[in-house]
Design an enzyme around this catalytic site. Sequence first.
Site, PDB file in Angstrom:
ATOM      1  NE  ARG A 146     -27.266   9.784  17.504  1.00 54.83           N
ATOM      2  CZ  ARG A 146     -27.784   8.478  17.344  1.00 54.83           C
ATOM      3  NH1 ARG A 146     -27.308   7.978  16.068  1.00 54.83           N
ATOM      4  NH2 ARG A 146     -28.048   7.975  18.096  1.00 54.83           N
ATOM      5  CD  GLU A 187     -35.291  -3.441  20.635  1.00 53.34           C
ATOM      6  OE1 GLU A 187     -34.343  -2.380  20.571  1.00 53.34           O
ATOM      7  OE2 GLU A 187     -34.995  -4.443  20.544  1.00 53.34           O
TER       8      GLU A 187
END
Length: 170
Positions: A58, A95
């Site tokens: 992105r 994460e």
Amino acid sequence: MDLRTKIRNIKDFPKEGINFKDITTVLKDKDAFKECIDQIADQLKDKEIDIIVGPEARGFLIGAPLAYKLGAGFVPVRKPGKLPAETISAEYELEYGTDKLEIHKDAIKPGQKVVVVDDLLATGGTVKSTVSLIEELGGEVVAISFFIELEFLKGREALEGYEVNSIVKF
Ligand code: PRP
Ligand code: MG
């Protein structure tokens, strides 16, 4: 124009508890897309910039039009195995576990002034490792610009010491 209202929220994507900020609704709207790039460019207008660096994927969508508008070059930072010439790489925390980003060794010359651009600041991990790649090549990071900043994740703290700009804050 309030760009905030053009960003689509998708509940529980990609997994439960995540409220995904979908920028495709901005990109497909010609006025909103232009406004987004123009506002980011405006925050950088007093800077001398050689190169805009955007991390896959992105970061390309915002970084390339911004580079065109500012008259700078564009350098992609990519996920492993995508860049064809000689690269250096940096790991960053996810994460769960780690991931890697790569840049071409000859993409930035020592002393070049670089702005890092991505669509979204969450924990700051992606851009922090992008900055480390640029600095390993001798580039000078003069600013970091995001379209969206998720303030509650405090990614800005991971980027302390750098000028961090964002357009829409949640
Ligand atoms: C998203 C987003 C940012 C990053 C922000 O990218 O586009 O690059 O996460 O998170 P962080 O601040 O915690 O690093 P993602 O890795 O999902 O991949 P994509 O850009 O290829 O869709
Ligand atoms: Mg990304």
